[in-house]
Motif scaffolding. Structure first.
Motif, short mmCIF file in Angstrom:
data_model
loop_
_atom_site.label_atom_id
_atom_site.label_comp_id
_atom_site.label_asym_id
_atom_site.label_seq_id
_atom_site.Cartn_x
_atom_site.Cartn_y
_atom_site.Cartn_z
N HIS A 110 -4.04 -7.23 -5.01
CA HIS A 110 -4.70 -6.64 -3.56
C HIS A 110 -3.83 -5.24 -3.08
N SER A 111 -3.11 -3.91 -4.19
CA SER A 111 -2.71 -3.40 -3.23
C SER A 111 -3.79 -2.56 -3.56
N GLU A 112 -2.50 -1.74 -2.99
CA GLU A 112 -3.46 -0.50 -2.55
C GLU A 112 -3.00 1.29 -3.12
N GLY A 113 -3.49 1.51 -3.38
CA GLY A 113 -2.89 3.47 -3.57
C GLY A 113 -4.24 4.13 -3.27
N GLU A 114 -3.54 5.71 -2.33
CA GLU A 114 -4.73 6.09 -2.12
C GLU A 114 -3.70 8.03 -2.25
N TRP A 160 2.93 22.03 -9.38
CA TRP A 160 2.29 21.51 -11.08
C TRP A 160 3.10 19.80 -10.95
N LYS A 161 1.76 18.86 -9.98
CA LYS A 161 2.46 17.61 -10.05
C LYS A 161 1.67 16.60 -10.15
N TYR A 162 1.70 15.72 -10.08
CA TYR A 162 0.62 14.47 -9.72
C TYR A 162 0.94 13.27 -9.08
N PRO A 163 0.86 13.16 -7.60
CA PRO A 163 2.17 11.94 -7.03
C PRO A 163 0.80 11.00 -7.97
N SER A 164 1.89 10.46 -7.76
CA SER A 164 1.23 8.60 -8.59
C SER A 164 1.67 6.99 -7.94
N VAL A 165 0.52 6.22 -8.46
CA VAL A 165 0.69 5.24 -7.92
C VAL A 165 0.31 4.17 -8.65
N ILE A 166 1.48 2.90 -8.68
CA ILE A 166 1.42 1.98 -9.83
C ILE A 166 1.10 0.66 -8.78
N ARG A 224 -7.08 -1.80 -5.21
CA ARG A 224 -7.80 -0.54 -4.41
C ARG A 224 -7.27 0.78 -5.29
N SER A 225 -7.97 1.62 -5.23
CA SER A 225 -7.94 2.99 -5.03
C SER A 225 -8.71 4.08 -4.59
N ARG A 226 -8.51 5.49 -4.30
CA ARG A 226 -9.25 6.26 -3.66
C ARG A 226 -8.00 7.31 -3.36
N ILE A 227 -8.85 8.48 -4.18
CA ILE A 227 -8.66 9.50 -4.37
C ILE A 227 -9.38 10.47 -3.79
N ILE A 228 -9.01 11.90 -2.52
CA ILE A 228 -9.74 12.47 -2.02
C ILE A 228 -9.40 14.11 -2.43
N SER A 229 -9.51 14.82 -2.74
CA SER A 229 -9.47 16.37 -2.98
C SER A 229 -9.75 17.53 -2.77
N LYS A 230 -8.97 18.05 -2.45
CA LYS A 230 -9.77 19.55 -1.78
C LYS A 230 -9.23 20.63 -2.44
N LYS A 268 0.90 -0.80 0.49
CA LYS A 268 0.09 0.09 -0.38
C LYS A 268 1.13 0.81 0.02
N ILE A 269 0.88 2.02 -1.14
CA ILE A 269 1.29 3.79 -0.57
C ILE A 269 -0.04 4.59 -0.91
N SER A 270 0.22 5.84 0.08
CA SER A 270 -0.48 6.54 0.14
C SER A 270 0.16 8.07 0.31
N TRP A 271 -0.59 9.23 -0.70
CA TRP A 271 0.08 9.78 -0.59
C TRP A 271 -1.22 10.70 0.20
N THR A 272 -0.29 12.03 1.04
CA THR A 272 -0.79 13.37 1.50
C THR A 272 -0.49 14.53 1.20
N GLN A 273 -0.74 15.25 0.60
CA GLN A 273 -0.25 16.75 -0.07
C GLN A 273 -1.37 18.04 0.57
N VAL A 274 -0.28 18.74 1.54
CA VAL A 274 -0.91 19.81 1.86
C VAL A 274 -0.19 21.28 1.21
N GLU A 275 -1.07 21.31 -0.03
CA GLU A 275 -0.05 22.49 -1.08
C GLU A 275 -0.54 24.04 -0.35
#
Ligand SMILES: Nc1ncnc2c1ncn2[C@@H]1O[C@H](COP(=O)(O)OP(=O)(O)OP(=O)(O)O)[C@@H](O)[C@H]1O
Ligand SMILES: [Mg+2]
Lengths: 481, 254
Positions: free
Chosen positions: A324-328, A313-319, A355-361, A299-306
């Motif tokens: 059954h791996s998971e990206g957030e 200009w960036k797109y932290p990504s997950v392959i 599985r992946s979950r994207i929450i962008s505010k 599992k890899i999870s990115w959290t950013q507060v910019e």
């Protein structure tokens, strides 16, 4: 009653808290980008031949690549020949312990709220402090070493653990990935290296604190994090830069590798100097961040507060390669004045049951322009892949912009992809309602914004969530009228 | 406590309040009635400091201070409370967090330290019971998805928590079911004391059976055209407003 324009002006002129400079003797290479400077950097760092070769391949790729055109903003003219590609505080001799770090540097980090003295340091957080291009100190190294955790500057890793570096460097972000990543590959200065051995749960938060100080230098760090089978690490990155008149380029690369059942949480609280109210002198934050869930159930999870930078200009990504791996991806991006953010994520579902979950505010105020750009791709092998995307925009005032560019590419019929999006505005009636209960307008906005970003801030380690919350109230102060 | 003298106000160039005079003393309960669009909510908004209203003439004094010179938040901190006719929804901000902030802002203004968590909890429990406010609503986002009645009840709950010296209730009774009306009215009655004053804006005489007013004013076309006691409300219930409007128009044409 206070005029809204007055508040906005007042804030625009408000000083960026971290805008001071440090007066310190530096080794600075003359400006210019060519093979010689690459050889110079490599030699300065006493690098093995293979790494120099790799840098040179990066440079070849860089020369062939062009600046992209698809972004939702006008790319400013970048004179890469005018930059200096190496700047380091002068060292008198090899450092053996923290006591030998230049007191001026220690004081600088202390002023930034990052004490490097282990007695004063935040308990439970180990810090690698990067000043301009080089790592000046890493705390709690000894303690981590006892558990087999490697946490050191990139340069040190090249010397001490060349096989590990060689095995993983460029495997997630290849030297030819994009023009900024290629440039970074050619001239990267320093950065952090992390290796968590099999079965180890890293006992403390690891953190890198980047500080740009020198003028007219580019900042090109490279971070490589490898989490071996069944390991866990939470990593945090923070950054500030002094106020300058010239915009400065920050083109970092972060690579993360998670092996079987490993979990990596990567959090960023970005507060680079945003420039004056027109963005002049602010940082161009063009970084490439990507992780690969190589192992199954990793599992890899990115959290950013910019909150900072003239342009982010960036797109932290997950392959998601392992089954059954998971990206957030959890993101808060704030723009005000004339700040620009074009950010989001790419999630590639390759393995089964991924599985992946994207929450962008996104929060836009002033004349800020905020774009969410995201890609969710599902490959033919990714049976039962799942994605959930929530993409919210909050507007403050009438002159800001907010855009959403979600791309979905699915090549597997069993995939389930959900996308939700909302746009809301902090209304005058909401502010008045809070005013009528004794809460002033700035507090009212902070209250609404904090509520809005809660889901993302909850992902951050405690101390940093508090820090981020403060940062958000500072950056949004006076955005209302 | 509150003195309104010849208050004129307009919104978007339209004259809404056309010379309001009103004197409210400590401990008094005033009811304001009047047809739709007559300016009742506007009067409440002007008193609370909503900035799309421009005061063109007149004065408002509150406990010896010039209310019109104060920001809306300072008016609230000084003890003016407006229970909104249409409470606003604020997604993401929990009711409890909002209340804590509001309570502490008022305390801070008075030079008091923030309320201790325990004390705050105790106060919340106590006031919750006063208006029979559902605990579930405490942790939800402020008014978001609340039913009409729940929103109104929340206004009175906030009133109880903030304990102002002047409470203006703008149609708090509309949207409440019969039981809720009784509960909310009882709550208001319990909050009544000789230090506190109330202005209750309503269309229904029924509310005034529960909350008995000392004075009833009729607002029409931006002016108070009649003032009486609770019997006036009964008369209005029976006769409507037309008989008053007629006398008003006669006066105007003189
Ligand atoms: N922002 C605005 N722009 C234009 N006119 C407005 C505005 N706000 C209020 N008004 C007008 O002012 C007048 C008085 O409105 P107000 O809401 O005070 O009436 P009210 O007495 O409270 O009515 P009700 O009993 O229906 O609640 C109305 O004619 C209304 O349309
Ligand atoms: Mg009304």
């Amino acid at each position: 009653m206070i005029n809204s324009n007055e508040i906005i002006d007042d804030i625009a002129n408000k000083e960026y808290e971290f805008g001071f400079t440090t007066d310190i003797e530096m080794d600075i290479a003359p400006p210019g980008l060519n093979e010689d400077i690459i050889r110079f950097i490599s030699a300065k760092k006493n690098e093995p031949e293979w790494l120099l070769e790799w840098r040179l391949k990066g440079f070849q790729a860089f020369k062939k690549l062009k600046f992209p055109k698809w972004q939702h903003f006008e790319l400013p003219e970048l004179d890469l020949q005018a930059l200096s590609y190496y700047a380091a505080p002068k060292k008198k001799k090899q450092l053996n312990s923290l006591d030998e770090v230049d007191p001026e540097l220690l004081a600088t980090f202390e002023k930034l709220g990052i004490p490097l003295n282990e007695q004063k340091a935040l308990t439970g957080v180990a810090v690698d402090a990067v000043f301009d291009s080089v790592s000046v100190a890493t705390t709690f190294k000894g303690k981590l070493k006892e558990m087999g955790v490697i946490f050191c500057s990139f340069g040190e890793a090249v010397q001490e653990y060349p096989e590990l570096v060689k095995k993983y460097l460029g495997t997630v972000v290849p030297h030819s990935d994009n023009i900024f990543a290629a440039l970074n590959s050619a001239v990267f200065s320093d950065g952090s290296f992390v290796y968590i051995p099999k079965g180890v749960r890293c006992p403390m938060e690891l953190s890198t604190y980047f500080r740009i100080n020198a003028q007219n230098t580019g900042q090109f760090e490279r971070t490589l994090i490898v989490a071996d089978d069944n390991s866990y690490v939470s990593y945090l990155e923070g950054c500030t830069a002094p106020m300058r008149d010239e915009n400065q380029l920050h083109a970092a690369v972060v690579e993360i590798v998670a092996l079987d059942h490993a979990e990596v949480k990567y959090s960023t609280v970005q507060n680079w100097y945003p420039g004056d109210k027109d963005g002049k002198g602010g940082i161009y934050n063009f970084v490439t961040k990507r992780g690969i869930c190589k192992g199954q159930s990793s599992k890899i999870s990115w959290t950013q507060v910019e909150t900072g930078s003239a342009i982010t200009w960036k797109y932290p990504s997950v392959i998601l390669q392992g089954d059954h791996s998971e990206g957030e991806f959890y993101s808060v991006a704030v723009v005000r004045n004339k700040q620009i953010a074009d950010t989001g994520t790419k999630i590639h579902h390759i393995g089964k049951g991924t599985r992946s979950r994207i929450i962008s505010k996104g929060i836009s105020a002033g004349h800020g322009d905020n774009s969410y750009r995201g890609l969710v791709s599902v490959g033919p092998r990714a049976e039962n892949a799942r994605n959930f995307t929530q993409c919210d925009s909050l507007l403050i005032g009438n002159q800001c912009g907010s855009h959403t560019f979600p791309y979905i590419e699915s090549r597997n019929k069993t995939a389930m992809i959900e996308h939700e999006a909302t746009t809301s505005k902090i209304g005058e009636d909401q502010i008045f309602y809070l005013n009528a209960r004794g809460i002033d307008s700035e507090k009212a906005v902070a209250l609404i914004v904090n509520g809005y970003v809660k889901e993302v801030l909850n992902q951050l380690p405690m101390e940093f969530a508090v820090e981020a919350q403060k940062l958000l109230s500072i950056t949004l102060e006076g955005s209302v009228g | 406590m509150l003195t309104i003298k010849n208050l004129h106000a307009e919104v978007e160039g339209k004259k809404i309040l056309k010379g309001i005079n009103l004197e409210i003393n400590k401990g008094e309960m005033h009811a304001i009635m009047g047809p739709n669009g007559s300016g009742k909510s506007s009067l409440a908004s002007v008193l609370a400091g909503r900035d799309n209203y421009t005061v063109t003439e007149g004065e408002v004094w509150f406990n010896g201070k010039n209310l019109l010179d104060m920001s809306p938040e300072d008016r609230a901190r000084e003890g003016v409370f407006l229970a909104f006719q249409y409470p606003v929804e604020i997604p993401g901000v929990s009711n409890i967090n909002f209340l804590k902030t509001a309570v502490n802002e008022v305390r801070n203004y008075k030079g008091l330290p923030p309320m201790e968590a325990k004390e705050f909890l105790k106060l919340t429990k106590e006031k919750q019971q006063l208006v029979d406010f559902n605990t579930n609503l405490m942790n939800r986002s402020l008014n978001e998805g609340f039913s009409g009645g729940e929103k109104k009840r929340n206004e009175i709950f906030q009133l109880a928590m903030l304990n102002p010296s002047l409470a203006i209730l703008d149609e708090t009774d509309s949207g409440l079911d019969i039981d809720a009306l009784r509960i909310v009215s009882n709550g208001v009655n319990k909050l009544r004391d000789e230090e506190k004053s109330f202005v209750v804006i309503t269309h229904y005489q029924r509310l005034l059976e529960y909350i008995v007013p000392d004075f009833v004013h009729v607002l029409y076309n931006g002016r108070i055209i009649k003032t009486g006691t609770k019997e006036l409300a009964l008369e209005l219930e029976e006769k409507g407003y037309d008989w008053l409007k007629e006398t008003e128009h006669e006066k105007e044409s003189v």
